[in-house]
Design an enzyme around this catalytic site. Structure first.
Site, PDB file in Angstrom:
ATOM      1  N   THR A   1       8.068  -0.011  29.324  1.00 59.49           N
ATOM      2  CA  THR A   1       7.644   1.400  30.104  1.00 59.49           C
ATOM      3  C   THR A   1       6.367   1.720  29.847  1.00 59.49           C
ATOM      4  O   THR A   1       5.503   1.667  28.834  1.00 59.49           O
ATOM      5  CB  THR A   1       8.636   2.653  29.282  1.00 59.49           C
ATOM      6  OG1 THR A   1      10.132   2.211  29.604  1.00 59.49           O
ATOM      7  CG2 THR A   1       8.529   3.862  29.830  1.00 59.49           C
TER       8      THR A   1
ATOM      9  N   GLU B   1      16.213   2.861  28.969  1.00 56.61           N
ATOM     10  CA  GLU B   1      17.189   1.664  29.638  1.00 56.61           C
ATOM     11  C   GLU B   1      17.645   1.899  31.042  1.00 56.61           C
ATOM     12  O   GLU B   1      18.742   1.612  31.371  1.00 56.61           O
ATOM     13  CB  GLU B   1      18.053   1.155  28.647  1.00 56.61           C
ATOM     14  CG  GLU B   1      17.612   0.664  27.350  1.00 56.61           C
ATOM     15  CD  GLU B   1      16.675  -0.448  27.454  1.00 56.61           C
ATOM     16  OE1 GLU B   1      16.650  -1.411  28.548  1.00 56.61           O
ATOM     17  OE2 GLU B   1      15.882  -0.525  26.474  1.00 56.61           O
TER      18      GLU B   1
ATOM     19  N   GLY C   1       9.321   1.201  20.450  1.00 57.89           N
ATOM     20  CA  GLY C   1       9.533   1.816  19.271  1.00 57.89           C
ATOM     21  C   GLY C   1       8.807   0.645  18.170  1.00 57.89           C
ATOM     22  O   GLY C   1       8.807  -0.512  18.528  1.00 57.89           O
TER      23      GLY C   1
END
Length: 368
Positions: A12, A294, A51
């Site tokens: 992303t 997602e 993350g």
């Protein structure tokens, strides 16, 4: 075990998430040195949200547009070192940091990442399917759908996580309702449990059922995923569109249902549900994030709808479709109600309702 290399997944970007083809980070192949040059050409090409990127990871699996011999071949994955293994400082050409506080999940260091002409060896490209030879020749994969496997896998996992989160919320609310006594129904008599009130039951019992439904749907999706993935390794790709549509639609449906369900559970606990110690804040904060990561839910629902419209058209033309959507081939005359209480009767009733919706949407879509 020494965790010397810690990775993260960097797909992303600040400007693009669900629209993967719109990613702007580039990986340009240099045949003279047999290296890829990773670069962030715009502000919006900054990798955003991965993350463990903010402070922890040493390497990143970076999704970037592959450019070789002056031509762009779409997004591919590359292993890129981010921090020095000796002092953990960012490597030359790397700008990396933490994006800041979130609604929940602040124990995870989501981060941002930019590249300034960072070079990596050619072999750092993930080349199980698509490949780039030393002279820069691009070798296409057998199918562009082969890269969908990991994305679908994560969506299947989300189903299972949503079931566990909603299970936690309903457990808290039902237990609270069993010990909380409220209002004097009969003067002089003990106050009843709030779980005895039909209004409370109508709030919570459907969510208990939904939790079980989501759980078993997740198990079924896992079996479907394993079956399709196994056949993919043997070169059979026919099940991929159905798996993509099922996982997309279920991910969107389940995460919205579960996140809304947690809020119902919180409200069912009155003022005590608003306390952080109730556990609802953490559950809701983590679960509602799944509505956007997602794949944003609206986009996923549209992808499932597109698959259904294609299947509808195929069925109406007499061509074979997957068994999960075979009911779309029912004629309008066959869409009559069947009264019964067995599981098969209920399934058929749902198929009839869905078929009628598909017929209606199909007429609007194809004959407008």
């Amino acid at each position: 075990m020494v965790l010397k290399i810690i990775g993260c997944y960097a797909q992303t970007e600040l400007g693009h998430g669900t629209f993967i083809r719109g990613l702007e980070t580039t990986a340009t192949y240099d045949p003279d040195t047999e290296e890829f040059v990773l670069h962030s050409p715009t502000l919006t090409s900054t990798k955003w949200w991965p993350g463990s990127l903010g402070r922890t990871c040493t390497h990143a699996m970076v999704v970037a547009k592959l450019i070789t011999s002056g031509k762009c071949y779409g997004v591919h994955s590359f292993i890129v070192p981010v921090r020095d293994l000796n002092n953990h400082k960012p490597l030359p050409g790397i700008t990396v940091g933490e994006i800041g506080p979130k609604l929940a999940g602040n124990c995870l260091d989501n981060g941002y990442l930019r590249f300034d002409h960072v070079r990596i060896p050619r072999n750092n490209m993930m080349m199980k399917h698509a490949k780039v030879s030393s002279d820069g020749t691009y070798i296409r994969p057998k199918s562009d759908k082969l890269g969908y496997g990991t994305m679908v896998f994560v969506r299947v996992i989300i189903l299972q996580q949503a079931a566990m989160s909603l299970a936690a919320a309903t457990t808290i609310a039902v237990r609270y309702s069993a010990i909380r006594h409220q209002s004097e129904m009969v003067e002089g008599e003990p106050e009843p449990q709030i779980l005895d009130y039909e209004a409370q039951q109508c709030k919570l019992f459907p969510l208990v059922s939904a939790t079980l439904g989501i759980f078993f749907a997740g198990l079924k999706m896992w079996d479907i995923y394993i079956d399709v993935y196994t056949r993919m390794q043997e070169g059979e790709l026919g099940g991929m569109p159905e798996l993509h549509a099922l996982s997309s639609g279920l991910k969107a449906l389940v995460t919205e249902l579960a996140s809304n369900g947690v809020e119902v559970c919180r409200l069912a606990c009155g003022g005590h549900g608003y306390m952080k110690s109730s556990g609802f804040a953490r559950i809701y904060g983590l679960l509602t994030a799944a509505c956007t990561y997602e794949g944003e839910n609206t986009v996923l629902l549209l992808q499932t709808a597109r698959y259904l419209m294609k299947a509808y058209q195929e069925a109406k033309c007499g061509r074979p479709v997957q068994s999960s959507v075979s009911y779309l081939g029912l004629s309008e005359g066959e869409n009559t109600y069947v009264y019964g209480h067995s599981l098969s009767d209920l399934v058929f009733l749902y198929q009839q309702a869905t078929s009628r919706c598909a017929l209606y949407c199909g007429k609007l879509y194809y004959y407008k």
